[in-house]
Every structure is written in C-alpha cells, then in structure tokens.
Scaffold this motif. Structure first.
Motif: not given
Length: 321
Positions: A175-191, A284-288
């Motif tokens: 909480k004293d150091s975490f300042i932001g993020y980005a997350a990309k959702f993907e789907y693969g046949a293998d993974k 609904t969004q692949t990038l958050r």
C-alpha cells in the motif's frame, strides 16, 4: 492491407495465409464452437467489430455445423478426405472479396485506430508515472493456469475474479509503494486464458523487483488459484538481458532507453485479442489499467511547474550573465 491482398493472390497463398492472424483465429474459434452453439457464436462473429472475428464469421457461413472443425483443418492441410472436403480455391476467392469489401475496410481501420489510441494513452500514463516518481519500478508478470483443475473449476469462468483478488492483494500488501497497473487478457488454444500484467511501484519506497515479482507470482499460484496457477517472471536478469530496450526493473526519471522499451510494451498491451472475449464470460475489455489518482495528478502538476520555473530561472541567469 496491400500485403494481405498480394499474398492471397499468389500461388503460395496457403503458406502465406498460415502466417496471418486469420488461421489462428479460425482454429481457436473452432475449438470454442460445438454444433449446438454454432448459430449463436456465428452471429456474434458476424456482428463483431473486430476485423478478424468478422472475417472468421463470414468464412463460417456455408460450412457444415457438424463438421466445421474438420473442414477448416483440411483447409490448412493436405487432408482432402470426402467428409472434410472444402474447395480451397473458392474459399480463397471469397476471402479475398471479403478483405476488399468496404465493410471489412471500415472495421479494420477503426480497429487499427483504436489500438493506436490505446497504445498512446497507456504510454502517456507510463511517462507520467516516470515524471512523478524519482524512481519507477516496473514489474512484468504473466499469470495463467496449469492443467490441475476439475471440470467444475474452469479458469475461463473465474479468471476475472482471480484477477480482482490478485490486484487487491498487491494493493494491500504494498500500500505504501504500489502506484498503478495494466492488465491484458488473452486466450490461446494451448495456454487457455492468461493475463499479461504491468505492475508499477514507487522505486524509492521499495526494492528488489525480481523478488517482489516472485512473491506475487507464488501468491497467484498457491493461494488465489489453489495450486492450479502458473506464472512467468519477466524481471529476472536472464529475461532482462534478452530485451533490446529493457522496460522492466527500476528506472530514474526520463531514462531514454526505458521510454523506448515502454513504447514497445504499450503497443503490445494495446493489441486486442478477439478470441478472449468469446472464451471468457463478462469480459468486455481485453485491456484494463489504472489512471492517475488525484494525488498523482497534483504531484505531476507540481513537478511540471517546478520544471518550468527551473527553466525560466536558467534563462534569467543567462541573460544577466
């Protein structure tokens, strides 16, 4: 688009097509479809605003619903079994006409413009964080699932909730150091479903990025997913050494090499994966990503104002000198 047209008209069209996104999308769509779900999924594809899903949907029109997977497998192989027969030349001609159509061109241009806007916005966000904090720590952690889960424990049905738990744990633990993020959702046949994450920390308040990344990855693996999760830590020295312009680790303000690397990462994260929205309910969004907080905006304004005053002061000293 000219390149796509040229490859489709060449005598080596089948080999050229296997290098394009469409084959991958068709194969993955086949994996998500079944005869009873063929019609509703097909309707989603045809109505999609993603150019590759739109194209895939129109390719499925006229295909036997009970044997769509076999026919498309035959399209990209030499298997011409009577049950799987599909006229490759006719398919290519139809595909070429679809790509040339005004409908596809419009969807494709909008798609490219949206990706460019997303990349530009994410890069601006990263640049702002780099201006605000004297040291910016960037962690790249890829989160996914292994094969240790039961039929009633499907990653696609719980991925969004698992991400929320992971984000909450990171925010509370740092909480004293975490300042932001980005997350990309993907789907693969293998993974299957997987999440590429960028986690931003105040580098003046925390140290050892590779250790933090491992700690968070282990929490994902052992606690959030109850042993079914796996992760990839991109902050290791071995992975950093492979990057031409390293954008993970700890960086000072206006690090030129970091900004070049950040631009490439932003472009990658902005690329939309069309299949994941079919595979994951409620996505609904692949990038958050997060945005600057009010406090961060105030810090940025103060930083920029200080820079302006510093520049003006230097000019004054030069003129009097």
């Amino acid at each position: 688009m000219k390149g796509i047209h040229h490859e489709m008209k060449s005598t080596k069209w089948k080999k050229a097509l296997t290098k394009k996104s469409l084959q991958k999308q068709l194969a993955q769509v086949c994996g998500l479809m079944s005869p009873y779900a063929y019609a509703p999924v097909l309707r989603k594809l045809i109505e999609s605003k993603d150019p590759w899903l739109w194209l895939a949907g129109h390719c499925f029109v006229g295909i036997d619903p009970s044997n769509h997977e076999g026919q498309f497998n035959a399209l990209f192989s030499d298997d011409q079994h009577p049950d799987n027969y599909i006229d490759q030349a006719q398919f290519l001609e139809s595909l070429d006409q679809l790509v040339k159509s005004s409908a596809f061109q419009k969807i494709y241009k909008n798609h490219v413009r949206q990706e460019q806007q997303l990349a530009h916005s994410l890069l601006d966000y990263i640049k702002d964080l780099n201006k605000i904090y004297s040291k910016l720590m960037v962690i790249r952690l890829d989160l996914s699932y292994g094969e240790i889960y039961t039929d009633d424990w499907e990653p696609e049905l719980r991925a969004l909730n698992d991400w929320d738990l992971f984000h909450a744990y990171t925010a509370n633990s740092f909480k004293d150091s975490f300042i932001g993020y980005a997350a990309k959702f993907e789907y693969g046949a293998d993974k299957g479903i997987h999440i590429h994450t960028l986690l931003f920390f105040d580098g003046s308040a925390v140290r050892q990025d590779v250790t933090i990344a491992k700690h968070l990855g282990e929490h994902w693996k052992n606690t959030i997913t109850q042993g079914a999760g796996i992760y990839f830590n991109a902050n290791t020295l071995e992975y950093k050494a492979r990057m031409k312009h390293c954008a993970v680790g700890v960086f000072k303000r206006n690090d030129a090499d970091f900004l070049v690397g950040a631009k490439e990462i932003a472009k990658y994260f902005a690329k939309k994966d069309p299949i994941v929205r079919l595979a994951v309910p409620r996505l609904t969004q692949t990038l958050r990503r997060s945005s600057l907080t009010l406090q961060q905006k105030a810090m940025l304004e103060k930083r920029l104002a200080s820079k302006v005053w510093s520049t003006q002061g230097a000019r004054c000293m030069t003129s009097f000198g």
